[in-house]
Design an enzyme around this catalytic site. Structure first.
Site, PDB file in Angstrom:
ATOM      1  N   HIS A 268       0.879  -1.181   0.000  1.00  0.00           N
ATOM      2  CA  HIS A 268       0.000   0.000   0.000  1.00  0.00           C
ATOM      3  C   HIS A 268       0.914   1.229   0.000  1.00  0.00           C
ATOM      4  O   HIS A 268       1.741   1.379  -0.887  1.00  0.00           O
ATOM      5  CB  HIS A 268      -0.919  -0.111   1.228  1.00  0.00           C
ATOM      6  CG  HIS A 268      -2.071   0.846   1.273  1.00  0.00           C
ATOM      7  ND1 HIS A 268      -2.420   1.657   0.250  1.00  0.00           N
ATOM      8  CD2 HIS A 268      -2.979   1.113   2.276  1.00  0.00           C
ATOM      9  CE1 HIS A 268      -3.485   2.387   0.585  1.00  0.00           C
ATOM     10  NE2 HIS A 268      -3.842   2.074   1.819  1.00  0.00           N
ATOM     11  N   HIS A 307      -2.074  -2.087  -9.894  1.00  0.00           N
ATOM     12  CA  HIS A 307      -3.081  -1.512  -9.006  1.00  0.00           C
ATOM     13  C   HIS A 307      -4.324  -2.380  -9.059  1.00  0.00           C
ATOM     14  O   HIS A 307      -4.668  -2.903 -10.115  1.00  0.00           O
ATOM     15  CB  HIS A 307      -3.424  -0.082  -9.436  1.00  0.00           C
ATOM     16  CG  HIS A 307      -4.070   0.712  -8.352  1.00  0.00           C
ATOM     17  ND1 HIS A 307      -5.414   0.662  -8.119  1.00  0.00           N
ATOM     18  CD2 HIS A 307      -3.537   1.540  -7.417  1.00  0.00           C
ATOM     19  CE1 HIS A 307      -5.682   1.441  -7.088  1.00  0.00           C
ATOM     20  NE2 HIS A 307      -4.566   1.974  -6.632  1.00  0.00           N
ATOM     21  N   ASP A 363       2.899   5.652  -6.580  1.00  0.00           N
ATOM     22  CA  ASP A 363       4.127   5.504  -5.800  1.00  0.00           C
ATOM     23  C   ASP A 363       5.377   5.432  -6.653  1.00  0.00           C
ATOM     24  O   ASP A 363       6.484   5.550  -6.149  1.00  0.00           O
ATOM     25  CB  ASP A 363       4.033   4.248  -4.922  1.00  0.00           C
ATOM     26  CG  ASP A 363       2.938   4.387  -3.904  1.00  0.00           C
ATOM     27  OD1 ASP A 363       2.938   5.404  -3.212  1.00  0.00           O
ATOM     28  OD2 ASP A 363       2.079   3.496  -3.818  1.00  0.00           O
TER      29      ASP A 363
HETATM   30  C1  LIG Z   1      -0.982  -3.057  -6.068  1.00  0.00           C
HETATM   31  C2  LIG Z   1      -1.100  -4.580  -6.010  1.00  0.00           C
HETATM   32  C3  LIG Z   1      -1.008  -5.005  -4.512  1.00  0.00           C
HETATM   33  C4  LIG Z   1      -2.434  -5.015  -6.591  1.00  0.00           C
HETATM   34  O1  LIG Z   1      -2.569  -6.370  -6.375  1.00  0.00           O
HETATM   35  P1  LIG Z   1      -3.759  -7.263  -6.943  1.00  0.00           P
HETATM   36  O2  LIG Z   1      -4.861  -6.423  -7.466  1.00  0.00           O
HETATM   37  O3  LIG Z   1      -4.099  -8.245  -5.877  1.00  0.00           O
HETATM   38  O4  LIG Z   1      -3.115  -7.976  -8.197  1.00  0.00           O
HETATM   39  P2  LIG Z   1      -2.455  -9.404  -8.209  1.00  0.00           P
HETATM   40  O5  LIG Z   1      -1.447  -9.550  -7.119  1.00  0.00           O
HETATM   41  O6  LIG Z   1      -3.553 -10.426  -8.278  1.00  0.00           O
HETATM   42  O7  LIG Z   1      -1.690  -9.379  -9.596  1.00  0.00           O
HETATM   43  C5  LIG Z   1      -2.190  -9.900 -10.834  1.00  0.00           C
HETATM   44  C6  LIG Z   1      -1.008 -10.464 -11.597  1.00  0.00           C
HETATM   45  O8  LIG Z   1      -0.050  -9.446 -11.865  1.00  0.00           O
HETATM   46  C7  LIG Z   1       1.197  -9.731 -11.223  1.00  0.00           C
HETATM   47  N1  LIG Z   1       1.661  -8.480 -10.609  1.00  0.00           N
HETATM   48  C8  LIG Z   1       0.925  -7.571  -9.928  1.00  0.00           C
HETATM   49  N2  LIG Z   1       1.676  -6.522  -9.567  1.00  0.00           N
HETATM   50  C9  LIG Z   1       2.918  -6.778 -10.049  1.00  0.00           C
HETATM   51  C10 LIG Z   1       4.133  -6.066 -10.001  1.00  0.00           C
HETATM   52  N3  LIG Z   1       4.200  -4.883  -9.387  1.00  0.00           N
HETATM   53  N4  LIG Z   1       5.221  -6.603 -10.569  1.00  0.00           N
HETATM   54  C11 LIG Z   1       5.149  -7.797 -11.192  1.00  0.00           C
HETATM   55  N5  LIG Z   1       4.016  -8.531 -11.285  1.00  0.00           N
HETATM   56  C12 LIG Z   1       2.916  -8.024 -10.709  1.00  0.00           C
HETATM   57  C13 LIG Z   1       0.866 -10.756 -10.144  1.00  0.00           C
HETATM   58  O9  LIG Z   1       1.989 -11.556  -9.841  1.00  0.00           O
HETATM   59  C14 LIG Z   1      -0.225 -11.531 -10.831  1.00  0.00           C
HETATM   60  O10 LIG Z   1       0.367 -12.370 -11.797  1.00  0.00           O
HETATM   61  P3  LIG Z   1      -0.248 -13.846 -12.100  1.00  0.00           P
HETATM   62  O11 LIG Z   1      -1.611 -13.577 -12.658  1.00  0.00           O
HETATM   63  O12 LIG Z   1       0.705 -14.457 -13.069  1.00  0.00           O
HETATM   64  O13 LIG Z   1      -0.303 -14.535 -10.764  1.00  0.00           O
HETATM   65  C15 LIG Z   1       0.045  -5.240  -6.807  1.00  0.00           C
HETATM   66  O14 LIG Z   1      -0.021  -4.824  -8.165  1.00  0.00           O
HETATM   67  C16 LIG Z   1       1.416  -4.943  -6.217  1.00  0.00           C
HETATM   68  O15 LIG Z   1       1.840  -5.652  -5.307  1.00  0.00           O
HETATM   69  N6  LIG Z   1       2.138  -3.900  -6.743  1.00  0.00           N
HETATM   70  C17 LIG Z   1       3.426  -3.534  -6.202  1.00  0.00           C
HETATM   71  C18 LIG Z   1       3.235  -2.733  -4.928  1.00  0.00           C
HETATM   72  C19 LIG Z   1       2.737  -1.325  -5.203  1.00  0.00           C
HETATM   73  O16 LIG Z   1       3.250  -0.611  -6.047  1.00  0.00           O
HETATM   74  N7  LIG Z   1       1.733  -0.932  -4.422  1.00  0.00           N
HETATM   75  C20 LIG Z   1       1.195   0.424  -4.483  1.00  0.00           C
HETATM   76  C21 LIG Z   1      -0.226   0.425  -4.911  1.00  0.00           C
HETATM   77  S1  LIG Z   1      -0.771   2.089  -5.146  1.00  0.00           S
END
Ligand SMILES: CC(C)(COP(=O)(O)OP(=O)(O)OC[C@H]1O[C@@H](n2cnc3c(N)ncnc32)[C@H](O)[C@@H]1OP(=O)(O)O)[C@@H](O)C(=O)NCCC(=O)NCCS
Length: 435
Positions: A268, A307, A363
């Site tokens: 987050h 996201h 971010d």
């Molecule tokens: C923001 C976040 C938590 C959203 O998560 P979510 O909606 O639950 O999405 P998921 O984790 O289900 O991701 C879907 C797919 O994309 C991949 N993915 C998501 N974010 C990724 C990233 N930053 N880098 C690489 N792969 C990513 C996941 O591994 C998943 O792959 P799969 O389908 O092969 O398993 C996630 O994108 C993340 O962890 N981002 C990095 C942290 C970040 O920048 N957070 C700030 C948010 S404002």
């Protein structure tokens, strides 16, 4: 509308149910009537991580993740970032309309009236170790304010709620600045109410021996824009915590502290700090392709990418890129920007990221700007928490005034043991050996 219903056939019983649709949603409680018999509890919904569940009705922030749209109270974020001050936007988020001149003056006066923190709270902050993480200090100190303002527990009194809202918005920059000065071993700087919200924050951060601190106008404006972009984001992880804790009628200080705790996680608000660590780890532009390959191979995530809601460009990231250039005009270019731009360029052309709709989020660039402004990465999430306090409090107001809301209490699918008899301690090893 007459046809706004779903017809559900329960194949277990062949019974048919007509379920009303409400604003495109099914009320989960309407499913409870679907039963196999009188002893059946009825159908529930199962939705880990709230992937497809609306937990409330809200009139504050609108996001269209596919189109990359963000609006506060109907106003596009781009217009607000260009034309407003942060406290003007805070008023809009809180009350639903942009303020008149008199309303804005009163609002700003009320917030400024509450920028000081009690000397005992200052002493509380002094008790942290020199290397305490600023976010841990922030979370704890905001919670500690609950002990100073005992009347804040009276959450059903609108005037009392508004007083705590003024106090919280007024005090969070002071607490944030004190956590920063503490980590450097510098004396705390008291608020200066001649200054704007962001200028005063910068004064409390960076004033040394000069009689009056003057922030660079371009930097103060950039920080104001950053605060506007971070002020609210509908039902995200920390807003959900704010509402969940608030639903037990806990006081707003512990609610904001809990929300800030949720914000601190690397998935987050903590992501901006992680972005900087990642850029440091990559080190130079030529190492970007190898880093992207390692992410694709499952070694970590590209921080600042992806996201839950935005499946197109995050509109805040676009404004931040613009703000970054204004800051770099003053500070000189942050060399990390070149690595970030290269990461973005390669990732946006890569099938892995395209297929999963992963774009830079807020971010990705905010950390680079904050670092150019001389903030240490540990401060980044605290900088997020200051403006987001406004959003949390607006969500809390909405919650308290919503007659439909009750204490938040999800259901579970129980996957544990059926009832079993107690086993005396001397028999357990033998039973475990047989298992
Ligand atoms: C923001 C976040 C938590 C959203 O998560 P979510 O909606 O639950 O999405 P998921 O984790 O289900 O991701 C879907 C797919 O994309 C991949 N993915 C998501 N974010 C990724 C990233 N930053 N880098 C690489 N792969 C990513 C996941 O591994 C998943 O792959 P799969 O389908 O092969 O398993 C996630 O994108 C993340 O962890 N981002 C990095 C942290 C970040 O920048 N957070 C700030 C948010 S404002």
């Amino acid at each position: 509308m007459e046809n706004e219903t779903l017809t559900v056939i329960d194949n277990r019983t062949q019974k048919t149910y007509t379920i009303p649709l409400y604003k495109g949603t099914v009320r989960a409680m309407d499913l409870r009537q679907i039963k196999t018999g009188p002893d059946d509890f009825g159908v529930m919904t199962y939705d880990p991580a709230f992937m497809n569940t609306a937990s409330c009705q809200s009139a504050i922030t609108f996001i269209d993740g596919d189109k990359g749209i963000l609006r506060y109270r109907g106003y596009p974020i781009e217009q607000l970032a260009e034309k407003c001050t942060f406290l003007e936007v805070a008023y809009l988020i809180m009350f639903g309309e942009l303020p008149t001149e008199t309303q804005l003056k009163d609002w700003v006066d009320n917030i400024k009236y509450h920028t000081m923190i009690h000397e005992t709270t200052k002493k509380f902050l002094e008790g942290f170790r020199y290397n305490a993480h600023p976010m841990g200090m922030f979370v704890s100190t905001v919670a500690a304010l609950s002990t100073v303002y005992a009347e804040s527990r009276n959450v059903h009194d609108p005037a009392n709620r508004m007083l705590q809202i003024h106090r919280l918005i007024g005090k969070v920059p002071t607490i944030a600045a004190y956590t920063y000065r503490h980590s450097l071993g510098y004396p705390y700087v008291y608020p200066d109410n001649d200054l704007s919200y962001t200028e005063n924050f910068m004064n409390m951060l960076w004033k040394m021996v000069e009689p009056k601190y003057q922030a660079h106008p371009a930097m103060a404006r950039a920080l104001d824009i950053l605060f506007i972009l971070h002020a609210d984001h509908e039902q995200n992880c920390s807003a959900n915590v704010m509402r969940s804790v608030g639903s037990s009628l806990a006081d707003p200080y512990v609610c904001v502290s809990s929300a800030a705790a949720a914000l601190s996680g690397p998935l987050h608000g903590g992501a901006n700090e992680e972005v900087l660590k990642m850029l440091d780890e990559i080190g130079s532009k030529d190492k970007v392709p190898a880093y992207i390959e390692s992410v694709k191979a499952g070694h970590g995530k590209l921080m600042g990418f992806g996201h839950r809601i935005y499946k197109n460009y995050d509109p805040r990231a676009r404004i931040l890129k613009w703000a970054a250039d204004r800051v770099f005009d003053v500070t000189g270019r942050n060399p990390k920007l070149d690595i970030a731009l290269e990461l973005e360029r390669i990732a946006l052309e890569d099938e892995y990221f395209i297929k999963r709709k992963l774009y830079p989020n807020v971010d990705f660039y905010s950390g680079i700007i904050y670092q150019a402004m001389r903030f240490k990465p540990e401060m980044f999430t605290v900088l997020f928490a200051i403006p987001r306090t406004v959003g949390w409090l607006a969500q809390w107001q909405e919650l308290i005034m919503d007659a439909e809301q009750k204490i938040a209490r999800p259901r579970q699918i129980f996957t544990g043991h059926e009832v079993r008899n107690f086993v005396p301690i001397e028999q357990r090893a033998a039973i475990a050996a047989k298992a």
